[in-house]
Write a protein that holds these residues in place. Structure first.
Motif, PDB file in Angstrom:
ATOM      1  N   UNK A 165       0.806  -1.228   0.000  1.00  0.00           N
ATOM      2  CA  UNK A 165       0.000   0.000   0.000  1.00  0.00           C
ATOM      3  C   UNK A 165       0.838   1.276   0.000  1.00  0.00           C
ATOM      4  N   UNK A 166       2.128   1.143   0.172  1.00  0.00           N
ATOM      5  CA  UNK A 166       2.993   2.321   0.198  1.00  0.00           C
ATOM      6  C   UNK A 166       3.307   2.764   1.616  1.00  0.00           C
ATOM      7  N   UNK A 167       4.538   3.187   1.810  1.00  0.00           N
ATOM      8  CA  UNK A 167       4.986   3.608   3.138  1.00  0.00           C
ATOM      9  C   UNK A 167       4.246   4.853   3.610  1.00  0.00           C
ATOM     10  N   UNK A 168       3.971   5.771   2.710  1.00  0.00           N
ATOM     11  CA  UNK A 168       3.295   7.017   3.101  1.00  0.00           C
ATOM     12  C   UNK A 168       1.883   6.744   3.610  1.00  0.00           C
ATOM     13  N   UNK A 169       1.157   5.868   2.938  1.00  0.00           N
ATOM     14  CA  UNK A 169      -0.201   5.533   3.381  1.00  0.00           C
ATOM     15  C   UNK A 169      -0.156   4.859   4.758  1.00  0.00           C
ATOM     16  N   UNK A 170       0.812   3.954   4.955  1.00  0.00           N
ATOM     17  CA  UNK A 170       0.965   3.293   6.257  1.00  0.00           C
ATOM     18  C   UNK A 170       1.244   4.325   7.342  1.00  0.00           C
ATOM     19  N   UNK A 171       2.163   5.239   7.069  1.00  0.00           N
ATOM     20  CA  UNK A 171       2.527   6.247   8.071  1.00  0.00           C
ATOM     21  C   UNK A 171       1.366   7.177   8.382  1.00  0.00           C
ATOM     22  N   UNK A 172       0.576   7.527   7.367  1.00  0.00           N
ATOM     23  CA  UNK A 172      -0.583   8.398   7.612  1.00  0.00           C
ATOM     24  C   UNK A 172      -1.619   7.689   8.482  1.00  0.00           C
ATOM     25  N   UNK A 173      -1.908   6.438   8.173  1.00  0.00           N
ATOM     26  CA  UNK A 173      -2.873   5.681   8.991  1.00  0.00           C
ATOM     27  C   UNK A 173      -2.342   5.486  10.409  1.00  0.00           C
ATOM     28  N   UNK A 174      -1.060   5.128  10.493  1.00  0.00           N
ATOM     29  CA  UNK A 174      -0.417   4.938  11.794  1.00  0.00           C
ATOM     30  C   UNK A 174      -0.515   6.219  12.624  1.00  0.00           C
ATOM     31  N   UNK A 175      -0.196   7.349  11.988  1.00  0.00           N
ATOM     32  CA  UNK A 175      -0.244   8.636  12.686  1.00  0.00           C
ATOM     33  C   UNK A 175      -1.638   9.015  13.138  1.00  0.00           C
ATOM     34  N   UNK A 176      -2.631   8.798  12.282  1.00  0.00           N
ATOM     35  CA  UNK A 176      -4.015   9.149  12.629  1.00  0.00           C
ATOM     36  C   UNK A 176      -4.524   8.295  13.790  1.00  0.00           C
ATOM     37  N   UNK A 177      -4.254   6.991  13.732  1.00  0.00           N
ATOM     38  CA  UNK A 177      -4.713   6.116  14.817  1.00  0.00           C
ATOM     39  C   UNK A 177      -3.955   6.434  16.107  1.00  0.00           C
ATOM     40  N   UNK A 178      -2.680   6.771  15.983  1.00  0.00           N
ATOM     41  CA  UNK A 178      -1.905   7.159  17.162  1.00  0.00           C
ATOM     42  C   UNK A 178      -2.495   8.411  17.804  1.00  0.00           C
TER      43      UNK A 178
END
Length: 193
Positions: free
Chosen positions: A32-45
């Motif tokens: 899915x791409x590193x940027x999408x993972x980081x955005x989801x990770x950041x939002x849930x965090x």
């Protein structure tokens, strides 16, 4: 209490993915791409952190006291938080000595921060929040270090005093901001009292 528990469970589940399923994490990032993972990770965090803060503040309205720490523990906690911020700075600044020697200075920062708050606070909410962060950081550090030893990880980058000084500057500026403004503004308690 339920909001606090939900926030803690979501936060630690999310931050333990790399701990318990590192290959799954890497696969998802590739798909899915590193940027999408980081955005989801950041939002849930952010969401879980908001739940933790809201739940903690709700429990402080009618606290359940487990013990009453002596006044000197607050002063010790202030010093320990400064040390924790140095380790946090060492994690954020590239090529620091702590990153080279320890590998995971942010986890050391979390350990020290959590311990400092555990010794200076005695309510059930404090034990739930800071105790869970302390246990999680101890377990995470042990697992990551064991994994590194098994994989033969060697950190051979060039570290320098200038990077350590930047981490120290980060610690000092952060400590003053937290001690003189942010702690009171967010938590409602001045650590200087």
């Amino acid at each position: 209490m339920l909001i606090l528990v939900i926030g803690l469970v979501v936060f630690f589940c999310l931050h333990s993915v790399r701990l318990v399923a590192p290959h799954w994490r890497e696969t998802i990032m590739q798909q899915h791409g590193a940027m999408r993972w980081k955005m989801r990770f950041g939002m849930i965090t952010l969401l879980s952190t908001a739940f933790i803060v809201m739940g903690y503040l709700q429990m402080r309205v009618e606290p359940v006291w487990l013990w009453f720490p002596p006044v000197w523990t607050r002063h010790l906690a202030g010093l320990l938080v400064l040390v924790a911020l140095f380790f946090a700075g060492s994690a954020l600044v590239p090529n620091t000595t702590m990153k080279k020697k320890i590998g995971y200075p942010m986890l050391i920062a979390v350990k020290i921060w959590a311990f400092a708050h555990l010794i200076s606070n005695g309510s059930l909410a404090d034990v739930m929040v800071f105790g869970s962060f302390l246990v999680w950081s101890i377990v995470s550090f042990a697992v990551y270090r064991r994994r590194d030893r098994k994989a033969g990880v060697i950190r051979d980058f060039e570290s320098g005093v200038q990077y350590d000084l930047a981490a120290f500057a980060f610690a000092m500026v952060s400590w003053f901001a937290i001690a003189f403004y942010l702690h009171q503004a967010i938590i409602g308690v001045s650590p200087l009292v």
